[in-house]
Design a protein around this motif. Structure first.
Motif, PDB file in Angstrom:
ATOM      1  N   VAL A 115       0.838  -1.207   0.000  1.00 50.08           N
ATOM      2  CA  VAL A 115       0.000   0.000   0.000  1.00 50.08           C
ATOM      3  C   VAL A 115       0.870   1.253   0.000  1.00 50.08           C
ATOM      4  O   VAL A 115       0.631   2.212  -0.748  1.00 50.08           O
ATOM      5  CB  VAL A 115      -0.945  -0.001   1.219  1.00 50.08           C
ATOM      6  CG1 VAL A 115      -1.635   1.355   1.373  1.00 50.08           C
ATOM      7  CG2 VAL A 115      -1.987  -1.106   1.077  1.00 50.08           C
ATOM      8  N   LEU A 116       1.894   1.249   0.828  1.00 54.84           N
ATOM      9  CA  LEU A 116       2.799   2.402   0.901  1.00 54.84           C
ATOM     10  C   LEU A 116       3.595   2.560  -0.388  1.00 54.84           C
ATOM     11  O   LEU A 116       3.813   3.678  -0.862  1.00 54.84           O
ATOM     12  CB  LEU A 116       3.745   2.244   2.094  1.00 54.84           C
ATOM     13  CG  LEU A 116       3.090   2.344   3.476  1.00 54.84           C
ATOM     14  CD1 LEU A 116       4.063   1.892   4.563  1.00 54.84           C
ATOM     15  CD2 LEU A 116       2.629   3.771   3.739  1.00 54.84           C
ATOM     16  N   ALA A 117       4.030   1.444  -0.965  1.00 60.14           N
ATOM     17  CA  ALA A 117       4.795   1.511  -2.213  1.00 60.14           C
ATOM     18  C   ALA A 117       3.950   2.099  -3.334  1.00 60.14           C
ATOM     19  O   ALA A 117       4.462   2.834  -4.190  1.00 60.14           O
ATOM     20  CB  ALA A 117       5.293   0.120  -2.595  1.00 60.14           C
ATOM     21  N   ARG A 118       2.673   1.788  -3.343  1.00 65.46           N
ATOM     22  CA  ARG A 118       1.784   2.377  -4.360  1.00 65.46           C
ATOM     23  C   ARG A 118       1.731   3.894  -4.211  1.00 65.46           C
ATOM     24  O   ARG A 118       1.655   4.620  -5.204  1.00 65.46           O
ATOM     25  CB  ARG A 118       0.378   1.793  -4.227  1.00 65.46           C
ATOM     26  CG  ARG A 118       0.229   0.355  -4.723  1.00 65.46           C
ATOM     27  CD  ARG A 118      -1.227  -0.053  -4.696  1.00 65.46           C
ATOM     28  NE  ARG A 118      -1.441  -1.407  -5.203  1.00 65.46           N
ATOM     29  CZ  ARG A 118      -1.982  -2.390  -4.494  1.00 65.46           C
ATOM     30  NH1 ARG A 118      -2.350  -2.177  -3.232  1.00 65.46           N
ATOM     31  NH2 ARG A 118      -2.156  -3.580  -5.028  1.00 65.46           N
ATOM     32  N   GLN A 119       1.772   4.369  -2.975  1.00 64.33           N
ATOM     33  CA  GLN A 119       1.739   5.816  -2.750  1.00 64.33           C
ATOM     34  C   GLN A 119       3.058   6.471  -3.163  1.00 64.33           C
ATOM     35  O   GLN A 119       3.073   7.573  -3.702  1.00 64.33           O
ATOM     36  CB  GLN A 119       1.448   6.107  -1.279  1.00 64.33           C
ATOM     37  CG  GLN A 119       0.070   5.655  -0.820  1.00 64.33           C
ATOM     38  CD  GLN A 119      -0.168   5.940   0.652  1.00 64.33           C
ATOM     39  OE1 GLN A 119      -0.072   7.071   1.099  1.00 64.33           O
ATOM     40  NE2 GLN A 119      -0.474   4.893   1.409  1.00 64.33           N
ATOM     41  N   VAL A 120       4.157   5.782  -2.914  1.00 63.95           N
ATOM     42  CA  VAL A 120       5.462   6.310  -3.333  1.00 63.95           C
ATOM     43  C   VAL A 120       5.552   6.334  -4.854  1.00 63.95           C
ATOM     44  O   VAL A 120       6.090   7.268  -5.458  1.00 63.95           O
ATOM     45  CB  VAL A 120       6.603   5.456  -2.738  1.00 63.95           C
ATOM     46  CG1 VAL A 120       7.955   5.907  -3.277  1.00 63.95           C
ATOM     47  CG2 VAL A 120       6.580   5.539  -1.216  1.00 63.95           C
ATOM     48  N   ASP A 121       5.041   5.279  -5.487  1.00 62.10           N
ATOM     49  CA  ASP A 121       4.895   5.174  -6.939  1.00 62.10           C
ATOM     50  C   ASP A 121       6.231   5.370  -7.659  1.00 62.10           C
ATOM     51  O   ASP A 121       7.240   4.780  -7.283  1.00 62.10           O
ATOM     52  CB  ASP A 121       3.841   6.173  -7.421  1.00 62.10           C
ATOM     53  CG  ASP A 121       3.293   5.827  -8.800  1.00 62.10           C
ATOM     54  OD1 ASP A 121       2.934   4.655  -9.010  1.00 62.10           O
ATOM     55  OD2 ASP A 121       3.242   6.717  -9.661  1.00 62.10           O
ATOM     56  N   ALA A 122       6.255   6.226  -8.661  1.00 64.50           N
ATOM     57  CA  ALA A 122       7.416   6.338  -9.549  1.00 64.50           C
ATOM     58  C   ALA A 122       8.640   6.948  -8.892  1.00 64.50           C
ATOM     59  O   ALA A 122       9.730   6.923  -9.466  1.00 64.50           O
ATOM     60  CB  ALA A 122       7.044   7.159 -10.783  1.00 64.50           C
ATOM     61  N   ARG A 123       8.489   7.480  -7.695  1.00 60.99           N
ATOM     62  CA  ARG A 123       9.656   8.051  -7.017  1.00 60.99           C
ATOM     63  C   ARG A 123      10.661   6.978  -6.619  1.00 60.99           C
ATOM     64  O   ARG A 123      11.828   7.278  -6.372  1.00 60.99           O
ATOM     65  CB  ARG A 123       9.213   8.841  -5.777  1.00 60.99           C
ATOM     66  CG  ARG A 123       8.559  10.182  -6.086  1.00 60.99           C
ATOM     67  CD  ARG A 123       8.029  10.820  -4.826  1.00 60.99           C
ATOM     68  NE  ARG A 123       6.853  10.123  -4.317  1.00 60.99           N
ATOM     69  CZ  ARG A 123       6.374  10.249  -3.074  1.00 60.99           C
ATOM     70  NH1 ARG A 123       7.003  11.028  -2.206  1.00 60.99           N
ATOM     71  NH2 ARG A 123       5.289   9.602  -2.697  1.00 60.99           N
ATOM     72  N   ASP A 124      10.212   5.727  -6.535  1.00 58.45           N
ATOM     73  CA  ASP A 124      11.117   4.639  -6.144  1.00 58.45           C
ATOM     74  C   ASP A 124      10.646   3.337  -6.792  1.00 58.45           C
ATOM     75  O   ASP A 124      10.019   2.501  -6.137  1.00 58.45           O
ATOM     76  CB  ASP A 124      11.153   4.504  -4.619  1.00 58.45           C
ATOM     77  CG  ASP A 124      12.282   3.594  -4.143  1.00 58.45           C
ATOM     78  OD1 ASP A 124      12.869   2.889  -4.983  1.00 58.45           O
ATOM     79  OD2 ASP A 124      12.568   3.590  -2.929  1.00 58.45           O
TER      80      ASP A 124
END
Length: 285
Positions: free
Chosen positions: A134-143
């Motif tokens: 869920v958190l990775a989806r929010q970070v998205d293209a930044r990482d």
């Protein structure tokens, strides 16, 4: 003025202190012995007075002494229990969430999932892995690497299922199709992991076998070979063979195994032009 002890004497004093349970004193003696040996080596090198036998002796002594120091350090700083590590991870993750550093919180949530899995609490492990996604989806293209790492941790944890395949497809589509996330090596790795997820599911749902092979698997092999990830390409083809054999399709399994075995012959690759974005250390030796 008292004479300074030699490195050997300091090490002996350290052994005595360690045997008596005086670990801080032992560490002081061992550290002094190491400093004396380093000083002696420096002087010998400066004076060009060091033969191979002396160098070998120094290496043996240093290895032994460093091991003693590591043992004492472990005694002075015993590793935390798994419960303590979990508590620390939770505190650190919450701090990152409060400060808005979602990428770090996502990484820690994945570590938390692994810790809970090791602890045997699979419900908490799954919850932590899902939170990381869920958190990775929010970070998205930044990482983009975070997306690959967190999604695969959850996919690898879950049993093969339609959900695990859906997660793998979401991960791969982001890393392959989105320009801001695309890198040829990362895209090939994502395709490889998607193929693994689909093949694992096809093993328990054989009706999906052909689509898994003709779709994601063949594409992944082409992408992997395109960036000289021949080891993963070979591994994937061997996995296809294993899955086919598991569902009774032995003739096709033999074909895939034979195709994988070609990678053992380096001459087979001599005509391949190395892409400009691939470094020499990426090529299978």
């Amino acid at each position: 003025m008292s004479e300074q002890p030699t490195a050997e004497e300091c090490e002996f004093l350290g052994d005595e202190a360690a045997g008596a349970g005086q670990f801080e004193k032992a560490l002081d003696h061992y550290s002094q012995a190491r400093r004396l040996r380093c000083d002696a080596l420096t002087m010998a090198l400066a004076g060009n007075d060091l033969d191979s036998q002396s160098m070998s002796t120094y290496g043996t002594d240093s290895t032994r002494l460093n091991q003693k120091i590591r043992t004492i350090v472990d005694e002075l700083n015993p590793p935390k229990t798994l419960s303590e590590r979990i508590a620390d991870l939770r505190v650190e993750m919450d701090e990152h969430l409060i400060s808005g550093r979602l990428n770090l919180a996502s990484h820690l949530s994945t570590q938390l999932g692994a810790a809970y899995e090791e602890f045997g609490d699979l419900d908490e492990a799954e919850s932590a892995y899902r939170s990381a996604v869920v958190l990775a989806r929010q970070v998205d293209a930044r990482d983009p690497e975070l997306l690959l790492h967190t999604f695969w941790a959850l996919i690898d944890f879950l049993p093969p299922s339609e959900e695990s395949v859906a997660l793998a497809k979401e991960m791969a589509s982001n890393l392959i199709e989105r320009r801001e996330m695309y890198h040829p090596m990362r895209a090939a790795d994502a395709a490889y992991r998607l193929a693994l997820a689909e093949l694992d599911f096809a093993e328990i749902a054989p009706q999906h076998m052909d689509s898994a092979i003709d779709g994601s698997t063949r594409e992944a092999i082409e992408m992997l070979d395109g960036v000289c990830f021949h080891d993963k390409s070979q591994e994937l083809q061997r996995w296809v063979a294993a899955v086919l054999r598991a569902v009774g399709r032995d003739t096709e399994a033999d074909h895939w195994r034979s195709a994988a075995d070609r990678y053992e012959d380096w001459e087979w690759f001599t005509d391949q032009q190395m892409p400009g974005h691939v470094h020499l250390w990426d090529i299978r030796h």
